[in-house]
Design a protein around this motif. Structure first.
Motif, PDB file in Angstrom:
ATOM      1  N   LYS A  15       0.838  -1.207   0.000  1.00  0.00           N
ATOM      2  CA  LYS A  15       0.000   0.000   0.000  1.00  0.00           C
ATOM      3  C   LYS A  15       0.867   1.248   0.000  1.00  0.00           C
ATOM      4  CE  LYS A  15      -3.581   2.378   2.691  1.00  0.00           C
ATOM      5  NZ  LYS A  15      -4.431   2.324   3.913  1.00  0.00           N
ATOM      6  N   GLU A  16       1.904   1.252   0.845  1.00  0.00           N
ATOM      7  CA  GLU A  16       2.749   2.435   0.974  1.00  0.00           C
ATOM      8  C   GLU A  16       3.703   2.590  -0.199  1.00  0.00           C
ATOM      9  OE1 GLU A  16       5.879   4.397   4.233  1.00  0.00           O
ATOM     10  OE2 GLU A  16       4.564   2.725   4.787  1.00  0.00           O
ATOM     11  N   TYR A  17       4.298   1.468  -0.644  1.00  0.00           N
ATOM     12  CA  TYR A  17       5.336   1.553  -1.680  1.00  0.00           C
ATOM     13  C   TYR A  17       4.740   1.588  -3.088  1.00  0.00           C
ATOM     14  CZ  TYR A  17       9.806   0.691  -4.039  1.00  0.00           C
ATOM     15  OH  TYR A  17      10.919   0.796  -4.839  1.00  0.00           O
ATOM     16  N   VAL A  18       3.690   0.783  -3.310  1.00  0.00           N
ATOM     17  CA  VAL A  18       3.129   0.653  -4.665  1.00  0.00           C
ATOM     18  C   VAL A  18       1.830   1.442  -4.819  1.00  0.00           C
ATOM     19  CG1 VAL A  18       2.453  -0.971  -6.468  1.00  0.00           C
ATOM     20  CG2 VAL A  18       4.148  -1.663  -4.764  1.00  0.00           C
ATOM     21  N   GLY A  19       0.997   1.423  -3.774  1.00  0.00           N
ATOM     22  CA  GLY A  19      -0.270   2.123  -3.862  1.00  0.00           C
ATOM     23  C   GLY A  19      -1.489   1.229  -3.957  1.00  0.00           C
ATOM     24  N   PHE A  20      -1.346  -0.056  -3.633  1.00  0.00           N
ATOM     25  CA  PHE A  20      -2.504  -0.949  -3.674  1.00  0.00           C
ATOM     26  C   PHE A  20      -3.529  -0.511  -2.628  1.00  0.00           C
ATOM     27  CE2 PHE A  20       0.311  -3.718  -6.035  1.00  0.00           C
ATOM     28  CZ  PHE A  20      -0.556  -4.305  -6.946  1.00  0.00           C
ATOM     29  N   ASP A  21      -4.817  -0.541  -3.034  1.00  0.00           N
ATOM     30  CA  ASP A  21      -5.864  -0.043  -2.159  1.00  0.00           C
ATOM     31  C   ASP A  21      -6.706  -1.133  -1.524  1.00  0.00           C
ATOM     32  OD1 ASP A  21      -7.129  -0.936  -4.415  1.00  0.00           O
ATOM     33  OD2 ASP A  21      -8.166   0.951  -4.867  1.00  0.00           O
ATOM     34  N   SER A  22      -6.456  -2.406  -1.866  1.00  0.00           N
ATOM     35  CA  SER A  22      -7.228  -3.490  -1.263  1.00  0.00           C
ATOM     36  C   SER A  22      -6.416  -4.783  -1.311  1.00  0.00           C
ATOM     37  CB  SER A  22      -8.562  -3.698  -1.984  1.00  0.00           C
ATOM     38  OG  SER A  22      -8.349  -4.267  -3.271  1.00  0.00           O
ATOM     39  N   LYS A  23      -6.686  -5.670  -0.371  1.00  0.00           N
ATOM     40  CA  LYS A  23      -6.014  -6.959  -0.361  1.00  0.00           C
ATOM     41  C   LYS A  23      -6.439  -7.815  -1.551  1.00  0.00           C
ATOM     42  CE  LYS A  23      -4.988  -7.363   4.582  1.00  0.00           C
ATOM     43  NZ  LYS A  23      -5.130  -8.204   5.813  1.00  0.00           N
TER      44      LYS A  23
END
Length: 250
Positions: free
Chosen positions: A12-20
């Protein structure tokens, strides 16, 4: 696949994924991509390549503190695979320019760029090669890591050669840290229907002493390999390189 909160936080922090859910689809794709070339290591088959496994190690806070306080804190991760631990170090504050990953497989390194979607902005230097034949790094390292590497070796001679090479890369006072599957005493056991060689905990301690390492710390944690009554365990270690001074040797 169970995605732990700490793993999700990294992506989430490094790539920006918003959900598992989105991350799970991405990791499943990357697992297939990693398996296209190279040995089918269990860490890839079981998605452990995607998880930052360095944080729980007892030496993590020490190397992170060194990276944030030293003026020239080169850290080299030997056998870095996709570089997950290195990116976790960077997110946690280790200077990106002082991180280097070494792996024999360019495929794994390339997959790391796809895994973390940072082809054009990755702050970490990655090098493909065999550490036994590569040139020495441009400057001695402050920290050398070998996570999940020693248990891939097949003889005491190989482990001795590895440690001998590491002291050529490490500055006096530098740290050699790592984690691997081990036995109390060196031996060969059947694991997943094949005979597997493991270097023993006490033999590693003696070998490190022979190569002038001091302040050797070791920690054993359970190894869940789904084999009943398995004697193996995860062995984390940290040791300080203290070579004798020229005046002492003369």
């Amino acid at each position: 696949m169970i995605i732990e909160d700490e793993t999700f936080q990294l992506y989430k922090e490094y790539v920006g994924f918003d959900s598992k859910e989105n991350l799970e689809r991405h990791l499943s794709k990357m697992r297939l991509q990693l398996l296209q070339h190279g040995p089918p290591f269990r860490c890839i088959d079981t998605f452990r390549f995607s998880t930052p496994r360095i944080r729980p190690r007892f030496y993590y806070s020490k190397i992170l503190e060194d990276g944030q306080t030293q003026s020239d804190p080169l850290l080299i991760d030997i056998g870095c695979c996709a570089g997950t631990d290195l990116r976790q170090l960077f997110v946690d504050g280790y200077p990106g320019h002082a991180l280097m990953g070494v792996d024999q497989s360019q495929h794994y390194i390339n997959c790391g760029y796809d895994l973390f979607e940072d082809h054009n902005h990755c702050p970490i230097q990655f090098v493909t090669g065999d550490m036994f034949t590569m040139n020495l790094p441009p400057k001695p390292a402050s920290v050398i890591m070998t996570n999940s590497l020693i248990h891939l070796l097949t003889s005491e001679a190989q482990v001795r050669a590895l440690v001998g090479r590491i002291v050529q890369w490490l500055r006096p006072g530098g740290l050699f840290v790592g984690c691997h599957v081990a036995l109390p005493c060196t031996g060969t056991i059947e694991r997943h229907h094949t005979l597997k060689y493991y270097f023993g905990k006490e033999d590693l301690h003696r070998l490190l002493q022979a190569f002038h390492f001091e302040h050797i710390q070791m920690e054993c944690t359970p190894h869940n390999d789904h084999q009943p009554n398995s004697p193996t365990f995860w062995l984390s270690f940290c040791a300080t390189y203290s070579p004798p001074s020229p005046s002492t040797m003369s």
